[in-house]
Design an enzyme around this catalytic site. Sequence first.
Site, PDB file in Angstrom:
ATOM      1  N   ARG A  75      -5.726  22.048 -14.870  1.00 27.32           N
ATOM      2  CA  ARG A  75      -5.520  21.979 -13.771  1.00 27.32           C
ATOM      3  C   ARG A  75      -6.090  22.927 -12.747  1.00 27.32           C
ATOM      4  NH1 ARG A  75      -0.543  21.174 -15.838  1.00 27.32           N
ATOM      5  NH2 ARG A  75       0.180  23.077 -14.923  1.00 27.32           N
ATOM      6  N   GLU A 112       6.277  30.600 -19.952  1.00 32.62           N
ATOM      7  CA  GLU A 112       7.785  30.162 -19.648  1.00 32.62           C
ATOM      8  C   GLU A 112       8.509  29.706 -20.709  1.00 32.62           C
ATOM      9  OE1 GLU A 112       5.220  28.535 -17.446  1.00 32.62           O
ATOM     10  OE2 GLU A 112       5.042  30.160 -16.533  1.00 32.62           O
TER      11      GLU A 112
END
Length: 188
Positions: A75, A112
């Site tokens: 992205r 994460e």
Amino acid sequence: GIDLAAEAAGFETVCQCEWADYPTAVLEKRWPHVPRFRDITTLLKDAEGLRDAVDAITASLADVSFDLVLSPESRGFIFGMPVAYNMGKGFVPVRKAGKLPAETISKEYELEYGKATIEIHKDAIKPGQKVVIVDDLMATGGTAKAIMEMVEEMGAEVVASAFLIELDFLNGRKALPDCRVEAVIHYE
């Protein structure tokens, strides 16, 4: 610097939308290790919204002197390439391990939700060059920090980073204490 909140407010009349509506108007998924997922596909399919997003990121870097834009796949490429083009700069892709054809420098880092390894071609950045990182999202700052560490190992300097969205509640800026960080949309 540029007041991105004021800039974003101006886009409401240009694209007939609320900036904050893009991520919240789409599915929000709950992942076991990620507090919230923000989807940018609704923005990407809107021509005016996409243009406004790229223009806002470009505007946030208008006063920065640099040589190259670096963006992580995938992205990040969506925003990094047009920003580099708009500003007349080169573009360096930061890829997942094993995706680049020539000799690379790599960095493993914490996500994460696990670990990842990213790579840059060894000859992509010259010592002394100044670069900016452009990506769609700033979460914990792990990816940007890993990119910054690779750039520094190559003798260059990250002078700024710019994101479409920043998840403020994850405190990603703490991972980049000496780097200018810009974001168009903030979620607290």
